[in-house]
Design a protein around this motif. Sequence first.
Motif, PDB file in Angstrom:
ATOM      1  N   ILE A  49      -1.977   3.746   4.345  1.00  0.00           N
ATOM      2  CA  ILE A  49      -3.421   3.960   4.482  1.00  0.00           C
ATOM      3  C   ILE A  49      -3.783   5.396   4.119  1.00  0.00           C
ATOM      4  CG2 ILE A  49      -3.376   4.516   6.951  1.00  0.00           C
ATOM      5  CD1 ILE A  49      -6.017   2.998   7.188  1.00  0.00           C
ATOM      6  N   TYR A 108     -10.445   0.653   4.320  1.00  0.00           N
ATOM      7  CA  TYR A 108      -9.214  -0.145   4.333  1.00  0.00           C
ATOM      8  C   TYR A 108      -9.435  -1.282   5.320  1.00  0.00           C
ATOM      9  CZ  TYR A 108      -4.231  -1.289   4.111  1.00  0.00           C
ATOM     10  OH  TYR A 108      -3.028  -1.918   3.892  1.00  0.00           O
ATOM     11  N   VAL A 115     -10.044  -1.013   0.117  1.00  0.00           N
ATOM     12  CA  VAL A 115      -8.714  -1.605  -0.051  1.00  0.00           C
ATOM     13  C   VAL A 115      -8.529  -2.763   0.919  1.00  0.00           C
ATOM     14  CG1 VAL A 115      -6.232  -1.181   0.147  1.00  0.00           C
ATOM     15  CG2 VAL A 115      -7.722   0.553  -0.885  1.00  0.00           C
ATOM     16  N   ALA A 140      -4.139   5.521   0.435  1.00  0.00           N
ATOM     17  CA  ALA A 140      -5.386   4.915  -0.022  1.00  0.00           C
ATOM     18  C   ALA A 140      -6.536   5.901   0.051  1.00  0.00           C
ATOM     19  CB  ALA A 140      -5.689   3.665   0.805  1.00  0.00           C
ATOM     20  N   PRO A 177       0.792  -1.234   0.000  1.00  0.00           N
ATOM     21  CA  PRO A 177       0.000   0.000   0.000  1.00  0.00           C
ATOM     22  C   PRO A 177       0.820   1.277   0.000  1.00  0.00           C
ATOM     23  CG  PRO A 177      -0.074  -1.082   2.145  1.00  0.00           C
ATOM     24  CD  PRO A 177       0.575  -2.045   1.208  1.00  0.00           C
TER      25      PRO A 177
END
Length: 230
Positions: free
Chosen positions: A91, A102, A81, A94, A58
């Motif tokens: 994160i 997430y 995700v 994302a 990620p």
Amino acid sequence: MGVRLMVVDDHRLLAEALASALKLRGHRVLAAAAPTSGAADLVVGRAPDVCLFGTASPAAPGTFDPVVRIRRERPQTAVVVLGPVPSPRGIAAAFAAGAAGYVRHDERIEGVERAMAKARSGEAAVAPQLLQGAFAELLDPAAQPDDEGRRLLRLLTPREAEVLVRVAEGEDTRLIAAGMRIAPSTARTHVQRVLMKLGVGSRLEAAALAARTGLLDRAAVVRRGPEPAG
């Protein structure tokens, strides 16, 4: 009621196993595919309600480029995700790309379903401790671009800048209204205008964008007012 969804993961076996499990629980899986680089084409073409986007890295540059495109071309689709225990930067990346949630790869299937339901309803589908770490990373001013924050601040009125800071602090519409001494309907309108001006679809995206670009620090200065002379 089942969810129309797609599962994409760089590991095809993981994508197919998760898709099979979700089918057994009554969901309609439109595709289970690899690699994630093709996710945007699939989403745009098949228009699922939810895209489960699996990644092992990620924090790697470009990982969430497909999510950015999905958010731009198919904003009705919520992207959740699926990844490892993330670094805060992962994160944060994302959510800055437009993800709605997430979930760790080792989460139980019930947890994945809860995340899908939250994402579809516009909520942030992420554990509070993960989100806290992400924003702590984003708020580190050492490596944040400044020009974009300055440009975005010019789009906002001083009152909208204050609303943005309050959104980033986790205040809901009721608290924003009380803190600013305005009607809840007025607070809601201010929030919607901030989202529109920043080009994002949720409060979480607004906070992530503001933190990533340095806008949040600048908006906080506007909220406090200029420092006294001397």
